[in-house]
Design a protein around this motif. Structure first.
Motif, PDB file in Angstrom:
ATOM      1  N   LEU A  66      70.929 -49.980  -6.382  1.00  0.00           N
ATOM      2  CA  LEU A  66      69.835 -49.039  -6.162  1.00  0.00           C
ATOM      3  C   LEU A  66      69.168 -48.710  -7.492  1.00  0.00           C
ATOM      4  O   LEU A  66      69.751 -48.032  -8.341  1.00  0.00           O
ATOM      5  N   ALA A  67      67.954 -49.216  -7.680  1.00  0.00           N
ATOM      6  CA  ALA A  67      67.196 -48.898  -8.891  1.00  0.00           C
ATOM      7  C   ALA A  67      66.723 -47.450  -8.816  1.00  0.00           C
ATOM      8  O   ALA A  67      66.438 -46.938  -7.728  1.00  0.00           O
ATOM      9  N   PRO A  68      66.647 -46.765  -9.948  1.00  0.00           N
ATOM     10  CA  PRO A  68      66.178 -45.370  -9.933  1.00  0.00           C
ATOM     11  C   PRO A  68      64.772 -45.287  -9.352  1.00  0.00           C
ATOM     12  O   PRO A  68      63.905 -46.107  -9.671  1.00  0.00           O
ATOM     13  N   SER A  69      64.542 -44.318  -8.490  1.00  0.00           N
ATOM     14  CA  SER A  69      63.207 -44.149  -7.916  1.00  0.00           C
ATOM     15  C   SER A  69      62.236 -43.700  -9.003  1.00  0.00           C
ATOM     16  O   SER A  69      62.618 -43.085  -9.989  1.00  0.00           O
ATOM     17  N   GLN A  70      60.979 -44.012  -8.797  1.00  0.00           N
ATOM     18  CA  GLN A  70      59.940 -43.697  -9.775  1.00  0.00           C
ATOM     19  C   GLN A  70      58.669 -43.293  -9.053  1.00  0.00           C
ATOM     20  O   GLN A  70      58.496 -43.561  -7.866  1.00  0.00           O
ATOM     21  N   PHE A  71      57.792 -42.608  -9.784  1.00  0.00           N
ATOM     22  CA  PHE A  71      56.469 -42.336  -9.257  1.00  0.00           C
ATOM     23  C   PHE A  71      55.559 -43.497  -9.624  1.00  0.00           C
ATOM     24  O   PHE A  71      55.514 -43.937 -10.775  1.00  0.00           O
ATOM     25  N   PHE A  72      54.857 -44.019  -8.627  1.00  0.00           N
ATOM     26  CA  PHE A  72      53.928 -45.116  -8.870  1.00  0.00           C
ATOM     27  C   PHE A  72      52.667 -44.884  -8.040  1.00  0.00           C
ATOM     28  O   PHE A  72      52.746 -44.768  -6.823  1.00  0.00           O
ATOM     29  N   PRO A  73      51.511 -44.837  -8.717  1.00  0.00           N
ATOM     30  CA  PRO A  73      51.363 -44.800 -10.176  1.00  0.00           C
ATOM     31  C   PRO A  73      51.961 -43.521 -10.759  1.00  0.00           C
ATOM     32  O   PRO A  73      52.295 -42.601 -10.020  1.00  0.00           O
ATOM     33  N   SER A  74      52.119 -43.528 -12.074  1.00  0.00           N
ATOM     34  CA  SER A  74      52.742 -42.377 -12.734  1.00  0.00           C
ATOM     35  C   SER A  74      51.959 -41.109 -12.404  1.00  0.00           C
ATOM     36  O   SER A  74      50.736 -41.127 -12.295  1.00  0.00           O
ATOM     37  N   THR A  75      52.692 -40.019 -12.228  1.00  0.00           N
ATOM     38  CA  THR A  75      52.093 -38.757 -11.802  1.00  0.00           C
ATOM     39  C   THR A  75      52.283 -37.688 -12.869  1.00  0.00           C
ATOM     40  O   THR A  75      53.392 -37.490 -13.363  1.00  0.00           O
ATOM     41  N   GLU A  76      51.209 -37.010 -13.208  1.00  0.00           N
ATOM     42  CA  GLU A  76      51.276 -35.935 -14.177  1.00  0.00           C
ATOM     43  C   GLU A  76      51.520 -34.599 -13.459  1.00  0.00           C
ATOM     44  O   GLU A  76      50.964 -34.362 -12.380  1.00  0.00           O
ATOM     45  N   PRO A  77      52.357 -33.739 -14.010  1.00  0.00           N
ATOM     46  CA  PRO A  77      52.598 -32.439 -13.378  1.00  0.00           C
ATOM     47  C   PRO A  77      51.346 -31.580 -13.362  1.00  0.00           C
ATOM     48  O   PRO A  77      50.464 -31.716 -14.220  1.00  0.00           O
ATOM     49  N   THR A  78      51.266 -30.696 -12.380  1.00  0.00           N
ATOM     50  CA  THR A  78      50.155 -29.753 -12.270  1.00  0.00           C
ATOM     51  C   THR A  78      50.736 -28.366 -12.020  1.00  0.00           C
ATOM     52  O   THR A  78      51.946 -28.199 -11.897  1.00  0.00           O
ATOM     53  N   VAL A  79      49.853 -27.388 -11.925  1.00  0.00           N
ATOM     54  CA  VAL A  79      50.306 -26.024 -11.663  1.00  0.00           C
ATOM     55  C   VAL A  79      51.014 -25.949 -10.315  1.00  0.00           C
ATOM     56  O   VAL A  79      52.049 -25.293 -10.172  1.00  0.00           O
ATOM     57  N   ARG A  80      50.467 -26.623  -9.318  1.00  0.00           N
ATOM     58  CA  ARG A  80      51.047 -26.563  -7.974  1.00  0.00           C
ATOM     59  C   ARG A  80      52.210 -27.535  -7.786  1.00  0.00           C
ATOM     60  O   ARG A  80      53.045 -27.332  -6.902  1.00  0.00           O
ATOM     61  N   ILE A  81      52.239 -28.615  -8.565  1.00  0.00           N
ATOM     62  CA  ILE A  81      53.329 -29.591  -8.476  1.00  0.00           C
ATOM     63  C   ILE A  81      53.859 -29.807  -9.896  1.00  0.00           C
ATOM     64  O   ILE A  81      53.500 -30.766 -10.578  1.00  0.00           O
ATOM     65  N   PRO A  82      54.708 -28.900 -10.372  1.00  0.00           N
ATOM     66  CA  PRO A  82      55.182 -28.945 -11.757  1.00  0.00           C
ATOM     67  C   PRO A  82      56.210 -30.056 -11.984  1.00  0.00           C
ATOM     68  O   PRO A  82      56.649 -30.730 -11.041  1.00  0.00           O
ATOM     69  N   LEU A  83      56.585 -30.211 -13.240  1.00  0.00           N
ATOM     70  CA  LEU A  83      57.548 -31.247 -13.617  1.00  0.00           C
ATOM     71  C   LEU A  83      58.874 -31.055 -12.888  1.00  0.00           C
ATOM     72  O   LEU A  83      59.528 -32.035 -12.510  1.00  0.00           O
ATOM     73  N   SER A  84      59.287 -29.822 -12.678  1.00  0.00           N
ATOM     74  CA  SER A  84      60.545 -29.561 -11.975  1.00  0.00           C
ATOM     75  C   SER A  84      60.507 -30.118 -10.558  1.00  0.00           C
ATOM     76  O   SER A  84      61.526 -30.606 -10.037  1.00  0.00           O
ATOM     77  N   THR A  85      59.345 -30.062  -9.923  1.00  0.00           N
ATOM     78  CA  THR A  85      59.204 -30.618  -8.581  1.00  0.00           C
ATOM     79  C   THR A  85      59.281 -32.137  -8.609  1.00  0.00           C
ATOM     80  O   THR A  85      59.977 -32.761  -7.801  1.00  0.00           O
ATOM     81  N   LEU A  86      58.562 -32.751  -9.544  1.00  0.00           N
ATOM     82  CA  LEU A  86      58.559 -34.209  -9.643  1.00  0.00           C
ATOM     83  C   LEU A  86      59.963 -34.744  -9.903  1.00  0.00           C
ATOM     84  O   LEU A  86      60.416 -35.696  -9.247  1.00  0.00           O
ATOM     85  N   ALA A  87      60.664 -34.125 -10.849  1.00  0.00           N
ATOM     86  CA  ALA A  87      62.029 -34.549 -11.158  1.00  0.00           C
ATOM     87  C   ALA A  87      62.958 -34.297  -9.978  1.00  0.00           C
ATOM     88  O   ALA A  87      63.835 -35.116  -9.663  1.00  0.00           O
TER      89      ALA A  87
END
Length: 219
Positions: A66-87
């Motif tokens: 199982l390869a680590p999941s990733q965001f594709f295309p890469s996604t930048e955090p926003t106020v409504r979807i912060p880095l903590s949510t993406l991770a």
């Protein structure tokens, strides 16, 4: 003036409903070949776009990497979807896949012979305003719904999509592909922060379907 506003609301509502009922999923370029994908029904009864190589021998793969999941295309955090949510989304997706795949096959730390490589990607995570319900089509309620949408107090859907590539551990040949999307917990308005908890039920469903699909192919 009033009829013009009402017509605008009707047009907006029609577009919203069309988007909600569409089975189209945006092609991101993560998968090898989108032209081979066809509509299927997952073990849980959800609509899925997928493909399995007709040359795939049943029972060939006894273990999975199982390869680590990733965001594709890469996604930048926003106020409504912060880095903590993406991770949190990728961490939980990985854990759910490990849990469900681990039930039906051995998981290994490196690819090799008789190994199925599973490469998952999150291709969308977003919040969008919910479409109108049938009871909101009367002129008075339609106008109220339009005002709610314009002021941002209308409920929103938490949306997420995935694409997964399955490859041979020895040759790297793509042997299967899948695309799907889902809707998690509704958000109260366009200010509420989307969290990983809001889409966990979707991620759990995807992982469960993947494990059950493998069992079906193995028979």
């Amino acid at each position: 003036m009033r009829s013009h506003c009402l017509m605008s609301l009707l047009c907006t509502a029609s577009l919203s409903l069309s988007a909600c009922t569409s089975t189209n999923v945006e092609h991101t370029g993560f998968l090898h070949d989108y032209s081979v994908l066809q509509e299927h029904t997952s073990p849980s009864g959800q609509d899925v776009l997928g493909w399995v190589s007709p040359a795939l021998a049943r029972g060939r793969y006894t273990q999975a990497y199982l390869a680590p999941s990733q965001f594709f295309p890469s996604t930048e955090p926003t106020v409504r979807i912060p880095l903590s949510t993406l991770a949190g989304v990728t961490d939980y997706y990985d854990a759910a896949l490990r849990h469900e795949l681990g039930k039906v096959m051995q998981l290994v730390s490196t690819p090799g012979p008789n190994t199925l490589i599973v490469r998952p990607a999150i291709t969308r995570v977003a919040a969008s305003t919910q479409g109108l319900r049938f009871y909101e089509w009367l002129p008075v309620t339609l106008l109220a719904a339009g005002v709610s949408t314009a002021t941002g107090i209308r409920d929103q859907d938490s949306e997420i999509a995935t694409e997964v590539s399955f490859e041979d551990g020895s040759t790297g040949e793509v042997i299967a592909e899948v695309m799907r999307k889902g809707t998690g917990v509704p958000l109260d308005n366009n200010k509420q922060v989307l969290t990983a908890d809001d889409v966990k039920v979707v991620l759990d469903g995807w992982a469960s379907d993947l494990g059950k699909s493998y069992v079906a192919l193995r028979r």
